[in-house]
Design an enzyme around this catalytic site. Structure first.
Site: not given
Length: 834
Positions: A555, A559, A596, A719
């Site tokens: 994360h 990403h 995120d 995602d």
């Protein structure tokens, strides 16, 4: 010939004197142009009998000559609509405001400045990009001169685009000052300047008289026209606010504009009908258009009844009025069609399907309701919701049904009383058929709230994780800029589904979100949509990327860039272009980039179990996604240099904020099956042998709630897109997420916390098995539904290929992260096929 100046708006015209005209008398006349109102004209008649007093079509006739002078006598011929309408004036801007952007004050600069001072312009000077942009956004000049000769000192191309994208910058006049050698030899340079947004390219000169003439021409032509064009926005707003449905067409009935009332009445969005003719898109009987057009082309207003098609597969027969408008020449160039609102008595609705009648009409009057099925509470409701209608229909069916059918309907009623109609429960026999404990733990974890200790073996989680609040201060300065040649070549294929995000991560030193994000934002013209400059977008990406944790295995900002690239790829599909407007595209990309932000590399359940401050703040509910969305707006609104929403009006900002927050919250995996069930119910449930198109065309896709469903599934598919990427990329992402989960399990054991994902023990976990279970229970159905919607077969091809490869790796004994590294090396070395 004498110049006359309008006493109201200062417009100059040239009057040709006749033999009986006295020169001094003509010079002193008070003259009013076509913008003057009737009172001013009346007051002026005693002073100037020959004054041009009406807004009309003027014809000149050469009547003779006196001496060496040609005499033109002019007269006015009224058109059918002359005198009925006024003229919306642009705002009074006296004196004109001029911005000179010159890194060096040379002789050309001095000449322009002297000429502007003679014309009493209000002059500002800036030498750098930042100073010029700030100066313009503060004062909002009418005319901007940019020195394009000093390419190394000033990024004039970006400056012009930034000014154009600023609020109100679409209608200002920008002039590029170019070198004499380029102006005389290189036409491609001038074309590139015009494509960047400049209105004119003028050659450098130190002659003040030349610049005086140029400024006079720019003031009288370009600046005046631009101001008038900007003022027409008032008319568009007035038309949009009208309760009447209004359509504007050209002289062959090809539609060019439809207001909001028309969209609400007929159900078609403006972009669905613009460019199409009335008879092929909206009108039931094309012969009606022929009759109307015949009258309009003769300059006559037409009134009549027209049957209009609606998107709901019915039609409306309504009175309408069509007015011919002549913008140039003698014949009408446009038609204005005004449709009476649907509340009038003349409106007749014609349904394509026969009505079944009301519930009361099919009910037997002599039949008493059974005590168990009385609807007294429902009948008392002042409003009737869709669920109430469904319950009423079921109760009606129960009246004449046998006991077995009534029993089944009673069960259906009990199910409908549940508040979470789309929240799924696992079928009783679904997991019992699975021999893999990893699948059982995976589904159980996804259907459990984050505040309950769970056991999860999800090898690729969405944003169902929490985060420590961490804000970087100020705008981050870029240091050690990497070589752009390799990056530019890589970004040439930034929309390719096989795009190598890890190569970009290496080249940019883990700043892939900045470089890829700017490329994507530019491609979708996000700066223009948000009415900001590219510097603000760049600052925002820098701020957001700085608040991702570089030390996270999975994360991190790479990403985020990967998800943003996937969303961009989806938005390029024709199906998405048909339903997504520019604001939808911009907010979807913003949500993907920030979905995120500040992720700590631990799940929400971990934070809840450890009594993290964020879990306490958000009551253990949607901890991570709530934090991601809240921090996104805190970072954005907290710094004007990064505030990408600063130029939006209140309503537009509310829409943008809602879209971003809704999409980020949609990435929470505990709501995965709920979002998927709604999407399938709306867009896929009608698929059958009698419906070859899958039934989606019959659905009102453009309804706001359905577009929201599409955006939620789009960001969810982006995602969790790893299993649909090429195997080398899929394998690396799987290794990274597994390593992050391994670290969480280690920390939980060390801290004495409940182990959320016991299968992710680095000593015992089989990563290939976790991926097989993840594809089986999470990815497969969602990607199938998404592919059916947007037609992107590479998703299915890659997913099925990767699924077989994971099974093959499992059979060959590959298990942990080190094994996957070896598998990746083998894959790159082509030891086994892609």
């Amino acid at each position: 010939m004498y110049p006359l100046q309008c006493a109201r708006c200062s417009t100059f015209v040239y009057h040709c004197c006749g033999a009986d005209d006295d020169d001094s008398a003509v010079e002193n006349r008070k003259w009013f142009c076509c913008w003057s109102n009737k009172k001013e004209v009346k007051d002026s008649l005693s002073v100037a009998p020959k004054t041009y007093i009406r807004r009309s079509t003027v014809h000149y006739k050469l009547s003779g000559s006196v001496g060496n002078k040609s005499i033109k006598q002019w007269h006015a011929k009224k058109t059918s609509h002359d005198g009925k309408y006024g003229f919306v004036l642009p705002p009074s801007r006296t004196p004109l405001k001029l911005l000179l952007v010159f890194p060096n004050a040379d002789t050309t600069f001095d000449a322009i400045k002297r000429a502007a001072e003679k014309l009493a312009f209000e002059i500002s000077h800036s030498a750098t990009y930042d100073a010029a942009l700030e100066e313009y956004q503060t004062i909002h000049h009418d005319l901007v001169f940019v020195d394009s000769r000093a390419q190394k000192l000033l990024d004039y191309d970006t400056l012009c685009r930034s000014i154009r994208n600023s609020k109100g910058g679409q209608n200002i006049v920008t002039v590029s000052i170019v070198k004499r050698s380029l102006f005389e030899k290189d036409d491609s340079f001038v074309m590139s300047q015009l494509e960047s947004g400049f209105n004119r390219c003028l050659m450098e000169s130190s002659n003040t008289t030349i610049w005086l003439n140029e400024l006079i021409q720019l003031k009288s032509s370009d600046c005046r026209t631009s101001a008038q064009m900007a003022t027409t926005q008032i008319l568009y707003e007035a038309i949009n606010g009208s309760k009447d449905a209004i359509i504007v067409t050209d002289d062959v009935c090809r539609m060019q504009f439809a207001n909001d009332a028309c969209e609400r009445l007929l159900g078609f969005r403006q972009d669905e009908i613009v460019g199409k003719t009335l008879h092929e898109q909206l009108v039931v009987e094309p012969l009606q258009i022929g009759t109307m057009t015949l009258s309009l082309t003769r300059g006559r207003t037409w009134n009549g009844v027209v049957g209009f098609k609606r998107k709901a597969n019915d039609s409306l027969t309504m009175n309408c009025k069509a007015i011919p408008i002549t913008c140039a020449g003698r014949l009408p160039t446009h038609f204005l069609i005004i449709i009476d609102p649907p509340g009038n008595a003349d409106v007749v609705v014609n349904h394509n399907t026969q009505s079944r009648g009301s519930i009361n009409s099919i009910r037997k009057g002599s039949v008493d309701l059974k005590p168990d099925y009385r609807r007294t509470s429902l009948a008392k409701l002042p409003l009737e919701a869709p669920i109430t209608k469904i319950m009423n229909l079921i109760y009606d069916a129960m009246q004449n049904s046998n006991s077995q059918t009534c029993s089944l309907l009673e069960k259906a009623v009990e199910m409908l009383k549940c508040t979470e109609l789309y929240s799924p429960s696992v079928k009783e026999d679904a997991l019992s058929k699975s021999e893999e404990p990893v699948a059982t733990d995976l589904i159980g974890a996804l259907l459990t709230n984050s505040n309950v200790p769970i056991h999860n073996v999800n090898s690729r989680r969405s944003s169902n994780d929490s985060s420590i609040f961490r804000v970087s201060k100020g705008v981050i300065k870029m240091k050690n800029q990497p070589s752009s040649n390799h990056i530019d070549r890589l970004l040439e294929n930034f929309l390719d589904w096989n795009f190598d995000i890890f190569r970009l991560e290496d080249l940019t030193e883990k700043r892939s979100l900045l470089f890829l994000g700017l490329k994507i934002f530019t491609h979708f013209d996000v700066a223009s949509t948000l009415q900001i400059d590219e510097t603000t977008l760049s600052n925002w990406l820098l701020k957001i990327e700085a608040n991702y944790h570089k030390n996270n295995f999975y994360h991190n900002s790479t990403h985020a860039a990967d998800v943003m690239q996937a969303v961009a790829g989806f938005l390029e599909k024709d199906r998405m272009k048909d339903i997504m407007d520019p604001m939808d595209e911009a907010t979807a990309l913003i949500a993907a980039a920030a979905h995120d932000v500040d992720h700590p590399g631990k799940s929400s359940a971990f934070l809840s179990n450890s009594s993290d401050p964020l879990a306490i703040l958000y009551n253990d509910v949607t901890v991570l996604e709530s934090h991601h969305s809240a921090l996104t707006f805190k970072l954005t609104l907290g710094d004007p240099k990064c505030n990408i929403f600063k130029n939006l009006d209140r309503d537009s900002y509310k829409i943008a904020r809602y879209n971003v927050i809704d999409m980020i919250l949609a990435t929470e995996m505990t709501k995965h099956f709920e979002h998927l069930a709604k999407f399938v119910n709306v867009f896929c449930s009608k698929t059958g042998p009698d419906d070859p198109d899958g039934g989606s065309d019959a659905v009102q896709i453009l309804q706001a709630e359905n577009i929201t469903l599409v955006k939620r599934i789009m960001i969810k598919c982006a995602d969790v897109s790893n299993p649909t990427r090429p195997m080398a990329i899929c394998l690396e992402w799987s290794r990274r997420i597994a390593e992050e989960y391994f670290q969480q399990t280690d920390d939980e054991k060390m801290m004495g916390l409940p182990v959320v994902m016991p299968m992710f023990d680095r000593t015992t976990c089989s990563i290939p098995k976790s991926q097989v279970g993840f594809i089986d229970f999470i990815i497969n159905d969602m990607i199938d539904a998404w592919n059916a919607f947007i037609n992107m077969p590479e998703l299915i091809t890659n997913m099925r290929h990767n699924y077989l490869k994971w099974k093959e790796l499992d059979e060959q004994g590959y298990s942990n992260s080190e094994d996957l590294k070896k598998a990746l090396d083998d894959l790159i070395a082509h030891k086994w096929s892609l």
